[in-house]
Scaffold this motif. Structure first.
Motif, PDB file in Angstrom:
ATOM      1  N   LYS A 184      15.632  49.401  82.513  1.00 51.40           N
ATOM      2  CA  LYS A 184      16.127  48.399  81.566  1.00 51.40           C
ATOM      3  C   LYS A 184      16.311  49.020  80.190  1.00 51.40           C
ATOM      4  CE  LYS A 184      14.134  44.217  83.602  1.00 51.40           C
ATOM      5  NZ  LYS A 184      13.227  43.083  83.382  1.00 51.40           N
ATOM      6  N   GLU A 185      15.319  49.799  79.757  1.00 52.75           N
ATOM      7  CA  GLU A 185      15.414  50.435  78.437  1.00 52.75           C
ATOM      8  C   GLU A 185      16.572  51.427  78.379  1.00 52.75           C
ATOM      9  OE1 GLU A 185      11.556  52.146  77.802  1.00 52.75           O
ATOM     10  OE2 GLU A 185      10.589  50.179  77.614  1.00 52.75           O
ATOM     11  N   ASP A 186      16.720  52.242  79.424  1.00 51.94           N
ATOM     12  CA  ASP A 186      17.788  53.244  79.442  1.00 51.94           C
ATOM     13  C   ASP A 186      19.164  52.594  79.469  1.00 51.94           C
ATOM     14  OD1 ASP A 186      15.865  55.224  79.421  1.00 51.94           O
ATOM     15  OD2 ASP A 186      16.067  55.707  81.563  1.00 51.94           O
ATOM     16  N   LEU A 187      19.328  51.599  80.320  1.00 51.58           N
ATOM     17  CA  LEU A 187      20.612  50.914  80.411  1.00 51.58           C
ATOM     18  C   LEU A 187      20.920  50.174  79.111  1.00 51.58           C
ATOM     19  CD1 LEU A 187      23.089  50.223  82.045  1.00 51.58           C
ATOM     20  CD2 LEU A 187      21.785  48.421  83.175  1.00 51.58           C
ATOM     21  N   GLY A 188      19.910  49.530  78.541  1.00 52.79           N
ATOM     22  CA  GLY A 188      20.096  48.854  77.253  1.00 52.79           C
ATOM     23  C   GLY A 188      20.498  49.842  76.172  1.00 52.79           C
ATOM     24  N   LYS A 189      19.874  51.000  76.172  1.00 52.60           N
ATOM     25  CA  LYS A 189      20.202  52.041  75.188  1.00 52.60           C
ATOM     26  C   LYS A 189      21.658  52.484  75.343  1.00 52.60           C
ATOM     27  CE  LYS A 189      18.788  56.716  73.884  1.00 52.60           C
ATOM     28  NZ  LYS A 189      17.888  57.827  74.212  1.00 52.60           N
ATOM     29  N   ASP A 190      22.094  52.698  76.588  1.00 51.11           N
ATOM     30  CA  ASP A 190      23.485  53.096  76.842  1.00 51.11           C
ATOM     31  C   ASP A 190      24.464  52.022  76.373  1.00 51.11           C
ATOM     32  OD1 ASP A 190      22.547  55.415  78.007  1.00 51.11           O
ATOM     33  OD2 ASP A 190      22.906  54.752  80.073  1.00 51.11           O
ATOM     34  N   LEU A 191      24.154  50.774  76.681  1.00 51.15           N
ATOM     35  CA  LEU A 191      25.043  49.680  76.294  1.00 51.15           C
ATOM     36  C   LEU A 191      25.082  49.504  74.773  1.00 51.15           C
ATOM     37  CD1 LEU A 191      24.181  47.069  79.060  1.00 51.15           C
ATOM     38  CD2 LEU A 191      26.326  48.317  78.807  1.00 51.15           C
ATOM     39  N   ARG A 192      23.934  49.644  74.121  1.00 47.28           N
ATOM     40  CA  ARG A 192      23.921  49.532  72.654  1.00 47.28           C
ATOM     41  C   ARG A 192      24.711  50.669  72.009  1.00 47.28           C
ATOM     42  NH1 ARG A 192      19.107  47.284  73.980  1.00 47.28           N
ATOM     43  NH2 ARG A 192      17.902  49.207  73.951  1.00 47.28           N
ATOM     44  N   ALA A 193      24.624  51.866  72.565  1.00 48.03           N
ATOM     45  CA  ALA A 193      25.399  52.998  72.034  1.00 48.03           C
ATOM     46  C   ALA A 193      26.890  52.740  72.198  1.00 48.03           C
ATOM     47  CB  ALA A 193      24.996  54.293  72.738  1.00 48.03           C
ATOM     48  N   LEU A 194      27.275  52.196  73.332  1.00 45.86           N
ATOM     49  CA  LEU A 194      28.678  51.859  73.563  1.00 45.86           C
ATOM     50  C   LEU A 194      29.131  50.768  72.600  1.00 45.86           C
ATOM     51  CD1 LEU A 194      31.196  52.363  75.244  1.00 45.86           C
ATOM     52  CD2 LEU A 194      30.270  50.811  76.979  1.00 45.86           C
ATOM     53  N   ARG A 195      28.295  49.764  72.402  1.00 39.67           N
ATOM     54  CA  ARG A 195      28.613  48.700  71.446  1.00 39.67           C
ATOM     55  C   ARG A 195      28.770  49.267  70.038  1.00 39.67           C
ATOM     56  NH1 ARG A 195      23.843  44.917  70.487  1.00 39.67           N
ATOM     57  NH2 ARG A 195      23.216  46.817  69.448  1.00 39.67           N
ATOM     58  N   ASP A 196      27.900  50.202  69.671  1.00 38.19           N
ATOM     59  CA  ASP A 196      27.995  50.824  68.344  1.00 38.19           C
ATOM     60  C   ASP A 196      29.290  51.616  68.191  1.00 38.19           C
ATOM     61  OD1 ASP A 196      25.541  49.697  67.795  1.00 38.19           O
ATOM     62  OD2 ASP A 196      24.414  51.582  68.025  1.00 38.19           O
ATOM     63  N   ASP A 197      29.701  52.315  69.251  1.00 35.76           N
ATOM     64  CA  ASP A 197      30.973  53.046  69.213  1.00 35.76           C
ATOM     65  C   ASP A 197      32.147  52.080  69.017  1.00 35.76           C
ATOM     66  OD1 ASP A 197      29.636  55.428  69.602  1.00 35.76           O
ATOM     67  OD2 ASP A 197      30.105  55.557  71.749  1.00 35.76           O
ATOM     68  N   ILE A 198      32.071  50.954  69.701  1.00 31.49           N
ATOM     69  CA  ILE A 198      33.122  49.938  69.552  1.00 31.49           C
ATOM     70  C   ILE A 198      33.135  49.414  68.121  1.00 31.49           C
ATOM     71  CG2 ILE A 198      33.814  47.593  70.220  1.00 31.49           C
ATOM     72  CD1 ILE A 198      32.878  48.329  73.091  1.00 31.49           C
ATOM     73  N   ASP A 199      31.962  49.170  67.553  1.00 31.67           N
ATOM     74  CA  ASP A 199      31.884  48.687  66.171  1.00 31.67           C
ATOM     75  C   ASP A 199      32.505  49.683  65.193  1.00 31.67           C
ATOM     76  OD1 ASP A 199      30.694  46.286  66.866  1.00 31.67           O
ATOM     77  OD2 ASP A 199      28.657  46.998  66.474  1.00 31.67           O
ATOM     78  N   VAL A 200      32.273  50.966  65.429  1.00 30.60           N
ATOM     79  CA  VAL A 200      32.865  51.996  64.563  1.00 30.60           C
ATOM     80  C   VAL A 200      34.390  51.931  64.644  1.00 30.60           C
ATOM     81  CG1 VAL A 200      33.166  54.496  64.281  1.00 30.60           C
ATOM     82  CG2 VAL A 200      30.880  53.544  64.592  1.00 30.60           C
TER      83      VAL A 200
END
Length: 128
Positions: free
Chosen positions: A35-51
């Motif tokens: 859960k932590e790893d998948l959440g981390k991956d998804l948050r990183a992807l969300r951050d890339d989208i925000d950029v």
């Protein structure tokens, strides 16, 4: 004979019970790590989208009229992708251990789809 078998079973039970408990704890730890790893991956992807969304917003301020429509479409597409990521993050946060496999599968699938779309949209942004 029954008494001997019962005594033998009784002696093994605490050890067996302990092993079962340890296996259960190990599974819970593995699920939490996933859960932590998948959440981390998804948050990183969300951050890339925000950029990228920030980049588009800045470009829209100085864009010529012929590229404004394309930038706005790309921005809308990125916002849809970000919403998908947010939905999966919420599902991960709310997931129970017994529903984790289904949620993990769906979240990974969404992440893979969003990554592909994000790369396509990033190429579109770079070409404007």
């Amino acid at each position: 004979m029954v008494a001997a078998a019962s005594l033998t079973f009784y002696r093994c039970s605490p050890s067996t019970e302990q092993k079962v408990d340890e296996a259960g704890e190990s599974i819970k730890k593995d699920i939490q790590k996933e859960k932590e790893d998948l959440g981390k991956d998804l948050r990183a992807l969300r951050d890339d989208i925000d950029v990228r969304l920030d980049k588009i917003s800045k470009e829209l301020q100085t864009a010529q009229s012929n590229s404004i429509k394309q930038l706005e479409e790309t921005k809308t597409d990125l916002m849809v992708q970000r919403d998908k990521i947010e939905k999966e993050l919420n599902e991960i946060d709310k997931s129970a251990d017994d529903t984790w496999e289904e949620i993990r599968f769906r979240a990974r699938k969404t992440a893979d789809e969003v990554k592909v779309d994000f790369q396509r949209l990033a190429a579109r942004i770079d070409s404007v």
